[in-house]
Scaffold this motif. Structure first.
Motif, PDB file in Angstrom:
ATOM      1  N   GLN A   6      43.695  -5.813   1.053  1.00 61.99           N
ATOM      2  CA  GLN A   6      42.890  -4.954   1.907  1.00 61.99           C
ATOM      3  C   GLN A   6      41.461  -4.769   1.374  1.00 61.99           C
TER       4      GLN A   6
ATOM      5  N   LEU B  17      39.108  -7.715   2.099  1.00 65.70           N
ATOM      6  CA  LEU B  17      39.176  -8.259   3.458  1.00 65.70           C
ATOM      7  C   LEU B  17      37.767  -8.452   4.032  1.00 65.70           C
ATOM      8  N   GLU B  18      36.940  -7.412   3.928  1.00 60.80           N
ATOM      9  CA  GLU B  18      35.582  -7.485   4.489  1.00 60.80           C
ATOM     10  C   GLU B  18      34.713  -8.466   3.691  1.00 60.80           C
TER      11      GLU B  18
ATOM     12  N   CYS C 169      45.974 -14.354  12.872  1.00 64.42           N
ATOM     13  CA  CYS C 169      45.784 -13.160  12.031  1.00 64.42           C
ATOM     14  C   CYS C 169      46.614 -11.972  12.482  1.00 64.42           C
ATOM     15  N   ASP C 170      46.962 -11.127  11.509  1.00 60.63           N
ATOM     16  CA  ASP C 170      47.524  -9.823  11.884  1.00 60.63           C
ATOM     17  C   ASP C 170      46.357  -8.952  12.367  1.00 60.63           C
ATOM     18  N   ASP C 171      46.638  -7.748  12.842  1.00 59.47           N
ATOM     19  CA  ASP C 171      45.598  -6.945  13.496  1.00 59.47           C
ATOM     20  C   ASP C 171      44.403  -6.666  12.591  1.00 59.47           C
ATOM     21  N   ALA C 172      44.695  -6.274  11.357  1.00 58.62           N
ATOM     22  CA  ALA C 172      43.607  -5.883  10.451  1.00 58.62           C
ATOM     23  C   ALA C 172      42.685  -7.056  10.141  1.00 58.62           C
ATOM     24  N   SER C 173      43.281  -8.227   9.865  1.00 59.09           N
ATOM     25  CA  SER C 173      42.434  -9.373   9.524  1.00 59.09           C
ATOM     26  C   SER C 173      41.725  -9.920  10.765  1.00 59.09           C
TER      27      SER C 173
ATOM     28  N   ALA D 177      40.567  -8.188  13.270  1.00 59.93           N
ATOM     29  CA  ALA D 177      39.419  -7.316  13.567  1.00 59.93           C
ATOM     30  C   ALA D 177      38.200  -7.726  12.740  1.00 59.93           C
TER      31      ALA D 177
ATOM     32  N   LYS E 273      47.973 -12.368   6.595  1.00 63.84           N
ATOM     33  CA  LYS E 273      48.495 -11.001   6.596  1.00 63.84           C
ATOM     34  C   LYS E 273      47.764 -10.203   5.518  1.00 63.84           C
ATOM     35  N   VAL E 274      47.398  -8.984   5.852  1.00 57.09           N
ATOM     36  CA  VAL E 274      46.728  -8.112   4.889  1.00 57.09           C
ATOM     37  C   VAL E 274      47.787  -7.318   4.133  1.00 57.09           C
TER      38      VAL E 274
ATOM     39  N   ASN F 207      48.535  -4.418   0.727  1.00 56.56           N
ATOM     40  CA  ASN F 207      47.874  -3.349  -0.014  1.00 56.56           C
ATOM     41  C   ASN F 207      48.023  -3.447  -1.517  1.00 56.56           C
TER      42      ASN F 207
END
Lengths: 451, 451
Positions: free
Chosen positions: A267, A270-271, A290-294, A296, A331-332, A334
């Motif tokens: 996480q 990611l940015e 991608c999953d949702d977080a990645s 975006a 997948k992101v 943690n």
């Protein structure tokens, strides 16, 4: 000859090879090399027959382009490199006779664990005709007998190569029946029942082929069904390394079992890291799921990738899929623990990599991930017998017994315990008056030739 | 808890143990030893319940005397020796983290093959309750998780020991679920299907039990079904050694898998050696079943053995039978090759011995016989983990892959390849301008702690 007879002849041949010296086995390999050189035109003519049939099937959409390509022995240096492979195996050190445990049990009672051949191998493979030659070389070098079953697509090439090998063996001390070839699919199911004669099955082919074999035999099977490799981009990953390693692991040869299929990213990077990783992949034609977080983050940074359809949302099945193509899923996570857990649950125990500059994290990853290969800052594509320095490989094993990862000559050997006594009996040892105790002292011998 | 949950918990426990140090695993063994000491009376009371039921079955003829004896934990030093076994295993060197291959692939790209635990073991055994403690110690020492399934005859002893182990583990860093126990026979067939979670099955029991397991699982099975060992009396055999070795191999513990079942004797020493060998056997109550040639010689020399019924004619099935009793069969052969062929065809690849003063013959025998143990002038009864110097054993394997012969801690480990890089990608290696070549130089590290 019935299949049972074929298997029995192979067993007899295995017994005969045990009596041969390393030089005699090597001589057979030299003769195979020589015959391959002489028979090049014949073999390539046979291969042309297979290729004509294959191109017809390709045109009708009944065969894939990549399979058609694998069948072709005529391209560039393929035949020469197959020939060279025989000499390369010949030049490897003899894997037999090595002592891995030597113990003086008592005065004049010496125990040695000595490497020896496994016995009769059954190797089942699909298209590539050169596999016949590779496997034959490895089997003879390691003192095993082998029954080979190739795909029907390569029947002509296969027969031609088989004739070359038999001609060579007939001039050597290795018995002809040490290498035998069978054709039809029915034969496989019958051979899989002959556990009395066959010691090990090595399948090389699709997930379905391997699973089917495992479900239908009591004989041990070594190999891999799926190659689902993952790369974890840790919070201390170097950006350039992450971009380069994910890209090479995916695009260097996407159809290989050691190509990456899942990228896990922490996480916190990611940015900073994901847009550059994604851009490099998409520029090479990779579809990134991608999953949702990645999604975006990537969609924001790379609107053109959304437009081109190369950036997509993943579905849950993607994380259990070997794409074998220019596709990967992301997948992101943690934490390192979450990454390890994901890999142990969804991976295929083949090869998994962590990208990080943090040594403690790398060590935790390499200890915690249960896979044949655990990598730190290196492409998953390194999982290969040649790259590992074994000269060549019989296949890659995701089994957890005997051989794991790329299997070279050592994977085709086991050991026997040799005990040399002077009439010692067990009844003389134990506790009590007049009983002897064991000495259990290490002995220095490293090779059976020293005994 | 369902069996699938049990297996999943075991897998999770396996993951947790990977993070423990050698000291933390050893501490758990010390705690088990301590708890066994404290709970001795409780365990022996539970064992008495099993023994009462067993003695009833014995009286009704529904249980054998030997099984009844194996169940009994109360005799002489059996409990203490079980306890001592835990400390013995604790004091063995850690089998994990050893490097068996180390190669510098390129500058800054290092490959290590490091020993690690296999995963989740399923151990299925019959009577002896102390096996629970033995196997638990070996599993924990080697970093594996284990699911144990014992025979119903020892249910009470088994539960008592299981409680002791759980109590000990609850005080240690090894997770409770690293050792789990299941009871009914139905559970076994279900567990055998859980190849997703269970990595290795180790059956310890009858030929029927082992065959049944092998026929019903895709999980690798390590162990032996039959123990059919042979002794070959070569033409250069020392008479005294021949008499003593055949006698010890048969009578030291006839029910053991390493007891001799078949004696092969060379024609040329039949008259000189066979009467004395037979006399010694018959004096110890052995029934000797002979082929025609050996019968003629023995009957002439020992008419009293014919009269007592201890000297008999063999039937063809005898040469494929593990008697596990004071019975053996004899066959006259004309050559070393005939002896080797007979053993490779009829033996069980367990342990076979040649008696000879001729070194060349001994070497030919040890190379030509395909068995886990090939002995020269020593009793077949030496085939045992303790006698081999392994401290203890999980079982004896007649498999030809992974572990062969007595299996100690090493048999419960496999390896993983650890690759340490600095961002190297496969695409940078090969032939052509700007491409790198592999270095493939050996590295000196011997243990993962050196990395």
């Amino acid at each position: 000859m019935s299949l049972k007879e074929i298997a029995r002849e192979a067993k007899d041949a295995f017994s005969s090879i045990q009596a041969l010296s390393s030089e005699e086995r090597d001589e057979a390999l030299q003769l195979i090399f020589d015959e391959l050189k002489t028979a090049k035109n014949q073999v390539l003519e046979a291969n042309t027959l297979d290729m004509e049939a294959a191109e017809k099937l390709l045109a009708e959409g009944k065969m894939s382009k990549s399979m058609c390509k694998r069948l072709d022995l005529r391209v560039s240096e393929k035949y020469e490199s197959m020939m060279q492979g025989v000499l390369d195996v010949k030049n490897l050190p003899d894997p037999l006779g090595h002592i891995s445990y030597a113990n003086k049990i008592d005065d004049g009672l010496e125990l040695y664990r000595v490497s020896c051949a496994v016995g009769v191998l059954l190797v089942i493979f699909e298209a590539r005709p050169e596999v016949v030659v590779n496997i034959t070389s490895l089997a003879i070098k390691s003192g095993n007998a082998v029954i080979l079953k190739g795909g029907k697509e390569s029947t002509h090439s296969f027969d031609a190569l088989s004739n070359v090998i038999r001609k060579a063996l007939s001039k050597s001390k290795v018995p002809l029946d040490a290498v035998q070839l069978v054709h039809s699919r029915d034969e496989v199911s019958q051979l899989l029942q002959l556990d009395e004669y066959i010691d090990l099955v090595i399948p090389r082919g699709s997930d379905t082929l391997v699973k089917n074999i495992k479900n239908n035999t009591k004989i041990p099977v070594l190999g891999h069904s799926k190659g689902l490799c993952s790369v974890y981009v840790h919070e201390d990953a170097d950006l350039d390394q992450a971009v380069k390693l994910v890209w090479d692991s995916k695009t260097n040869y996407p159809a290989a079992c050691n190509a990456v299929e899942t990228v896990l990213i922490n996480q916190s990077v990611l940015e900073s890291h994901f847009p550059a990783i994604t851009k490099k992949l998409i520029d090479s034609g990779v579809e990134v799921r991608c999953d949702d977080a990645s999604y975006a983050v990537a969609a924001k940074a790379l609107p053109e990738a959304v437009a081109s359809g190369k950036l997509k949302h993943s579905v849950v099945e993607d994380y259990d899929t070997e794409f074998s193509d220019l596709i990967l899923c992301v997948k992101v996570v943690n934490s390192l623990s979450e990454a390890i857990q994901h890999i142990n649950l969804h991976g295929s125990k083949h090869t998994d990599c962590i990208i990080t500059t943090n040594e403690a994290a790398a060590k935790r990853f390499m200890t915690g991930v249960d896979a044949a290969g655990v990598y730190w800052n290196a492409s998953t594509r390194f999982a290969d017998g040649f790259r590992y320095g074994f000269g060549t490989e019989v296949g890659i094993s995701t089994n957890k017994i005997h051989a794991r990862g790329p299997m070279g000559l050592e994977g085709l050997t086991i050991y026997k315990y040799m005990l040399r006594g002077h009439g010692q009996i067990v009844g003389d040892y134990g506790v009590g008056p007049g009983k002897r105790s064991f000495k259990h002292e290490p002995l220095p011998a490293k090779h059976v030739s020293e005994l």
